[in-house]
Design a protein around this motif. Structure first.
Motif, PDB file in Angstrom:
ATOM      1  N   UNK A   6       0.954  -0.985  -0.069  1.00  0.00           N
ATOM      2  CA  UNK A   6      -0.004  -0.086  -0.132  1.00  0.00           C
ATOM      3  C   UNK A   6       0.888   1.332   0.013  1.00  0.00           C
ATOM      4  N   UNK A   7       0.469   2.288  -0.927  1.00  0.00           N
ATOM      5  CA  UNK A   7       0.915   3.547  -0.655  1.00  0.00           C
ATOM      6  C   UNK A   7       2.282   3.800  -1.612  1.00  0.00           C
ATOM      7  N   UNK A   8       2.659   2.634  -2.020  1.00  0.00           N
ATOM      8  CA  UNK A   8       4.086   2.856  -2.651  1.00  0.00           C
ATOM      9  C   UNK A   8       4.133   2.649  -4.168  1.00  0.00           C
ATOM     10  N   UNK A   9       4.564   3.580  -5.059  1.00  0.00           N
ATOM     11  CA  UNK A   9       4.335   3.554  -6.341  1.00  0.00           C
ATOM     12  C   UNK A   9       5.103   2.592  -6.919  1.00  0.00           C
ATOM     13  N   UNK A 176       3.813   3.498  10.989  1.00  0.00           N
ATOM     14  CA  UNK A 176       2.890   3.479   9.709  1.00  0.00           C
ATOM     15  C   UNK A 176       2.901   4.956   9.153  1.00  0.00           C
ATOM     16  N   UNK A 177       2.984   5.870   9.903  1.00  0.00           N
ATOM     17  CA  UNK A 177       3.068   7.088   9.213  1.00  0.00           C
ATOM     18  C   UNK A 177       4.123   7.316   8.155  1.00  0.00           C
ATOM     19  N   UNK A 178       5.025   6.634   7.988  1.00  0.00           N
ATOM     20  CA  UNK A 178       6.095   6.735   7.158  1.00  0.00           C
ATOM     21  C   UNK A 178       5.777   6.039   5.796  1.00  0.00           C
ATOM     22  N   UNK A 179       4.624   5.139   5.791  1.00  0.00           N
ATOM     23  CA  UNK A 179       4.133   4.451   4.694  1.00  0.00           C
ATOM     24  C   UNK A 179       4.086   5.551   3.448  1.00  0.00           C
ATOM     25  N   UNK A 180       4.727   5.134   2.293  1.00  0.00           N
ATOM     26  CA  UNK A 180       4.752   5.960   1.125  1.00  0.00           C
ATOM     27  C   UNK A 180       5.950   6.834   1.193  1.00  0.00           C
ATOM     28  N   UNK A 181       6.605   6.981   2.316  1.00  0.00           N
ATOM     29  CA  UNK A 181       7.705   8.023   2.426  1.00  0.00           C
ATOM     30  C   UNK A 181       8.978   7.190   2.776  1.00  0.00           C
TER      31      UNK A 181
END
Length: 234
Positions: A6-9, A176-181
């Motif tokens: 989830x959340x990762x391109x 989890x707040x680092x998801x996608x970052x």
């Protein structure tokens, strides 16, 4: 193949395992130019802030900014290929001459900036980070699994021995707040697969496993790869 992280391109995932073992990521030849104190000062803050910056490199840093920060002689432009042949990406390797460094900050200097296009004006992500780069939580390359569990809790991660092997699912962790970052990927100690084949096979393949799985313990698991996403690809 299920690639539903989830959340990762997709483009970022495609780059995940093309690190220094891939010829496209080979470090440039040693450069014998002296490093000035001014250049060293820009490396005294080896802090990773997921989604925002890696030391002085931010979401708006350009290739010209890298030249100002590190000097043109310490930069090498290259084109890298994504995993499974998924696309190609412009990149710039920062490789300062550690032999001439005057402070320990130089051990943090190795990194690769991956750009959104050939203009090299918008960084997608920063990867191939040396061990001195750390998040505020103290997470860096080489952090052992036991320490990761203290900082992330009991998280899930992909099994070993496939394209996205060892990737931590941050949405299952305290961070989890680092998801996608931020992308974190672990690996085993050298020769662990030969020394402990049963344990290795038990946590391998396109599946998710708990970080508390006992089969991880003899494998010498440590953090092997950090990718800081600055501008997610669309």
């Amino acid at each position: 193949m299920n690639l539903s992280m989830k959340g990762i391109a997709t483009a970022t995932l495609a780059l995940l395992l093309n690190y220094s073992a891939n010829p496209a990521f080979a470090l440039p030849q040693k450069i014998n130019h002296p490093i000035t104190v001014a250049k060293l000062q820009s490396l005294e803050d080896p802090l990773i802030v997921p989604g925002q910056r890696v030391g002085p490199i931010t979401r708006t840093t350009t290739k010209q900014d890298l030249i100002k920060l590190f000097g043109a002689s310490h930069l090498v432009d290259k084109t890298i290929s994504g995993a499974e042949g998924m696309g190609s990406f412009a990149a710039t390797q920062v490789n300062l001459n550690q032999g001439r460094c005057l402070t320990t900050s130089c051990s943090a200097s190795t990194l690769l900036v991956v750009w959104s296009d050939n203009t090299r004006t918008k960084p997608l992500e920063v990867r191939n980070l040396g061990s001195a780069w750390k998040t505020r939580e103290g997470i860096g390359v080489g952090t052992p699994l036991s320490e990761l569990r203290k900082k992330l809790g009991d998280f899930k991660l992909y099994g070993l021995a496939w394209d996205y092997g060892g990737t931590i699912l941050l949405d299952s962790s305290k961070l989890s707040h680092y998801q996608g970052k931020l992308i974190l990927r672990v690996d085993t100690a050298p020769n662990a697969s030969e020394k402990f084949p049963n344990d290795y096979q038990s946590v391998s393949g396109d599946a998710t496993f708990s970080s508390s799985n006992p089969h991880w313990k003899p494998l010498g698991i440590r953090l092997a790869e950090i990718i800081v996403i600055l501008n997610p690809s669309e």
